[in-house]
Design an enzyme around this catalytic site. Structure first.
Site, PDB file in Angstrom:
ATOM      1  N   PHE A 160      54.779  46.734  29.868  1.00 37.44           N
ATOM      2  CA  PHE A 160      53.932  48.031  29.143  1.00 37.44           C
ATOM      3  C   PHE A 160      53.515  47.492  27.647  1.00 37.44           C
ATOM      4  O   PHE A 160      54.026  47.918  26.858  1.00 37.44           O
ATOM      5  CB  PHE A 160      54.928  49.094  28.964  1.00 37.44           C
ATOM      6  CG  PHE A 160      54.297  50.466  28.792  1.00 37.44           C
ATOM      7  CD1 PHE A 160      53.155  50.599  29.062  1.00 37.44           C
ATOM      8  CD2 PHE A 160      55.066  51.646  28.048  1.00 37.44           C
ATOM      9  CE1 PHE A 160      52.304  51.813  28.773  1.00 37.44           C
ATOM     10  CE2 PHE A 160      54.578  52.915  27.892  1.00 37.44           C
ATOM     11  CZ  PHE A 160      53.152  52.912  28.417  1.00 37.44           C
ATOM     12  N   THR A 172      50.082  45.593  25.254  1.00 40.81           N
ATOM     13  CA  THR A 172      48.630  46.008  25.057  1.00 40.81           C
ATOM     14  C   THR A 172      47.958  46.438  26.128  1.00 40.81           C
ATOM     15  O   THR A 172      47.504  47.599  26.090  1.00 40.81           O
ATOM     16  CB  THR A 172      48.276  44.889  24.156  1.00 40.81           C
ATOM     17  OG1 THR A 172      48.983  44.522  23.111  1.00 40.81           O
ATOM     18  CG2 THR A 172      46.552  45.282  23.610  1.00 40.81           C
ATOM     19  N   GLU A 193      40.606  40.413  38.455  1.00 35.17           N
ATOM     20  CA  GLU A 193      39.306  40.481  37.460  1.00 35.17           C
ATOM     21  C   GLU A 193      39.456  40.176  35.940  1.00 35.17           C
ATOM     22  O   GLU A 193      38.811  39.566  35.430  1.00 35.17           O
ATOM     23  CB  GLU A 193      38.713  41.873  37.700  1.00 35.17           C
ATOM     24  CG  GLU A 193      37.415  42.167  37.178  1.00 35.17           C
ATOM     25  CD  GLU A 193      36.228  41.113  37.644  1.00 35.17           C
ATOM     26  OE1 GLU A 193      35.863  41.326  38.772  1.00 35.17           O
ATOM     27  OE2 GLU A 193      35.903  40.215  36.846  1.00 35.17           O
ATOM     28  N   GLY A 231      37.986  39.503  30.377  1.00 38.55           N
ATOM     29  CA  GLY A 231      38.368  40.590  29.984  1.00 38.55           C
ATOM     30  C   GLY A 231      37.563  41.595  30.977  1.00 38.55           C
ATOM     31  O   GLY A 231      37.748  41.657  31.864  1.00 38.55           O
ATOM     32  N   ASP A 236      43.200  27.936  27.063  1.00 36.45           N
ATOM     33  CA  ASP A 236      42.814  29.622  27.532  1.00 36.45           C
ATOM     34  C   ASP A 236      41.622  29.523  28.501  1.00 36.45           C
ATOM     35  O   ASP A 236      41.489  30.255  29.487  1.00 36.45           O
ATOM     36  CB  ASP A 236      43.009  30.436  26.437  1.00 36.45           C
ATOM     37  CG  ASP A 236      42.510  32.023  26.798  1.00 36.45           C
ATOM     38  OD1 ASP A 236      43.283  32.624  27.676  1.00 36.45           O
ATOM     39  OD2 ASP A 236      41.335  32.050  26.628  1.00 36.45           O
ATOM     40  N   LYS A 252      40.817  29.926  32.674  1.00 35.13           N
ATOM     41  CA  LYS A 252      39.489  30.956  33.039  1.00 35.13           C
ATOM     42  C   LYS A 252      38.823  30.217  34.141  1.00 35.13           C
ATOM     43  O   LYS A 252      38.169  30.479  35.118  1.00 35.13           O
ATOM     44  CB  LYS A 252      39.295  31.640  32.276  1.00 35.13           C
ATOM     45  CG  LYS A 252      40.080  32.682  31.328  1.00 35.13           C
ATOM     46  CD  LYS A 252      39.293  33.061  30.012  1.00 35.13           C
ATOM     47  CE  LYS A 252      40.598  33.775  29.355  1.00 35.13           C
ATOM     48  NZ  LYS A 252      40.281  34.214  27.952  1.00 35.13           N
TER      49      LYS A 252
HETATM   50  N1  HSE Z   1      42.990  34.817  23.519  1.00 33.13           N
HETATM   51  C1  HSE Z   1      42.009  35.085  24.344  1.00 33.13           C
HETATM   52  C2  HSE Z   1      40.539  35.095  23.746  1.00 33.13           C
HETATM   53  C3  HSE Z   1      42.288  36.545  25.077  1.00 33.13           C
HETATM   54  O1  HSE Z   1      40.582  34.817  22.645  1.00 33.13           O
HETATM   55  O2  HSE Z   1      39.816  35.312  24.320  1.00 33.13           O
HETATM   56  C4  HSE Z   1      41.742  36.723  26.201  1.00 33.13           C
HETATM   57  O3  HSE Z   1      42.193  35.812  27.291  1.00 33.13           O
END
Ligand code: HSE
Length: 433
Positions: A11, A13, A129, A134, A201, A205
């Site tokens: 729980f 953000t 998704e 995002g 990151d 993805k």
């Molecule tokens: N830290 C990531 C960004 C958040 O800046 O896009 C979403 O994965």
């Protein structure tokens, strides 16, 4: 009216964004689909902090496993993050026959194969998704609207922190560290921000996108990754002078049956649509063999945009469950093949931006050009700036397309030259040809 009862693990953000979105638009979703989403249980270790959301008594618990096992919970939303307990919860829910929705790109990048196979064995869905881009429905576009296409290439700006930093460095010429601090204060960056600025990151993805595009789990080590750490403002100025801007790109291509995959900072022409994606926005540019060029744009992070993607998955999972779909396309697409083959240095062809510092004396440039010629690299343009007080002069070179293996060999030789006074910088130049 049918009901779907949701158990949320985590729980924070995004979890709060999901609950807020369902409270705001649950009735709208029910009108549209005939399925009413109900947040039945929420588990978090911290159930005291005020998230600005009111939930009925009895919904909150600290015991995630009890939520998974609750027979009044139809599906599980995993928003715990990380790759340890999140993996345990996800596998357990799938084994109990409950569909799982996750926003966890690291979990899929590190344990995707195990998770997709567990979903298939249990004839149930995993939906993710929110893990890529995002609020942009890019995976749903790939597995629905673009299902009839061979994917020729995907270029993604998938990290809002890096895109925000590059945008401000270009606009304001501010130093890297100062802008990183702003990105953290705005809540864009991961903790620690190394995951963002080192490109990891984005790579998490990219491997999910590549898996879906080409039909097999893609391991992280198949994705050579470099980020924007230490990128100097002078590179951004040099690129701008030549009509380019620098973006951190995920690059995914089909090269005659082999997958070319990387995450790297790249020069892109200022007039290309992807160059106009600024601040913390994300975008994904997909070329299919039937559809041609398409582009998807939106907020890549944040409570409500990510919540929107999770809610979309909840409603799809609910529909699949109520219609007894079994293993959905979000699983079968990832497991069409056992493994993919990947391009290596000889069959990666690209253009490059190269910045050297050369001693300002007769013959320096000639030595460099001889090395490029020897390695079959043709020069598109050369700009030498006035020399520094140290006696060396920065030289900016744009090449034509050449093999990656030839670039590696040439750069090794150039770096070893006596006239080369600092470590050369080399970045991809992507002109989308
Ligand atoms: N830290 C990531 C960004 C958040 O800046 O896009 C979403 O994965």
């Amino acid at each position: 009216m049918k009901e779907i009862r949701i158990g949320i693990l985590g729980f924070g953000t995004v979890g709060a964004g999901v609950v807020e979105g369902i409270q705001k638009n649950g009735a709208l979703m029910a009108d549209r689909t005939g399925i009413m989403p109900i947040v039945a249980r929420i588990a978090d270790l911290d159930i005291e902090t005020d998230r600005g959301i009111t939930v009925p008594d009895g919904v909150l618990t600290t015991d995630a496993m009890s939520v998974i096992a609750d027979e009044n919970v139809d599906l599980i939303v995993e928003l715990v993050g990380g790759t340890t307990v999140a993996r345990t919860f996800t596998l357990e829910a799938l084994k109990q026959g409950k569909p799982v929705i996750t926003a966890n790109k690291a979990l899929l990048a590190d344990h995707g194969e195990e998770i997709y196979k567990t979903a298939r064995e249990n004839n149930i869905g995993i939906y993710y998704e929110a893990a890529v881009g995002g609020g942009i429905p890019i995976l749903r576009s790939q597995r629905a609207g673009l299902i009839g296409n061979q994917i020729e290439s995907i270029y993604g700006i998938l990290n809002g922190t890096c895109n925000y930093m590059l945008t401000r460095m270009e606009r304001e010429g501010l130093p890297f560290d100062e802008i990183l601090a702003d990105a953290q204060a705005l809540g864009y960056a991961e903790t620690p921000p190394d995951l963002d600025i080192d490109g990891i990151d984005t790579a998490h993805k990219a491997v999910v996108l590549a898996s879906m595009a080409y039909g097999a789990p893609v391991p992280m080590d198949a994705c050579p990754t470099s980020g924007i750490r230490g990128l100097s403002a002078s590179e951004i100025v040099n690129a701008a002078d030549l009509g380019y801007c620098i973006k951190l790109l995920a690059i995914i291509k089909d090269n005659d049956g082999e997958v070319e995959l990387s995450v790297e900072p790249a020069l892109v022409p200022k007039e290309h649509m992807i160059a106009s994606v600024s601040d913390s926005f994300n975008a994904v540019f997909v070329k299919g063999d039937i559809v041609g060029d398409t582009m998807y744009y939106g907020r890549g992070a944040g409570r409500l945009p990510t919540g929107s993607a999770v809610i979309g998955d909840i409603m799809e999972a609910a529909s699949d469950k109520l219609h007894d779909v079994g293993t959905p396309v979000s699983v079968t697409m990832m497991l069409q093949k056992d493994a993919l083959t990947y391009c290596s240095g000889d069959n990666i062809i690209k253009r490059c931006y190269i910045r050297l510092c050369l001693e300002d004396k007769p013959g320096s440039m000639a030595q460099v050009m001889t090395i490029f010629g020897k390695h079959n690299i043709s020069i598109a343009s050369v700009v030498q700036k006035e020399r520094h007080e140290s006696g060396s002069a920065p030289v900016v070179i744009l090449t034509q397309a050449a093999k990656e293996s030839d670039f590696v060999a040439a750069m090794t030789e150039i770096q070893a030259l006596d006239v080369s006074t600092s470590e050369p910088i080399r970045m991809r130049l992507e002109d989308f040809e």
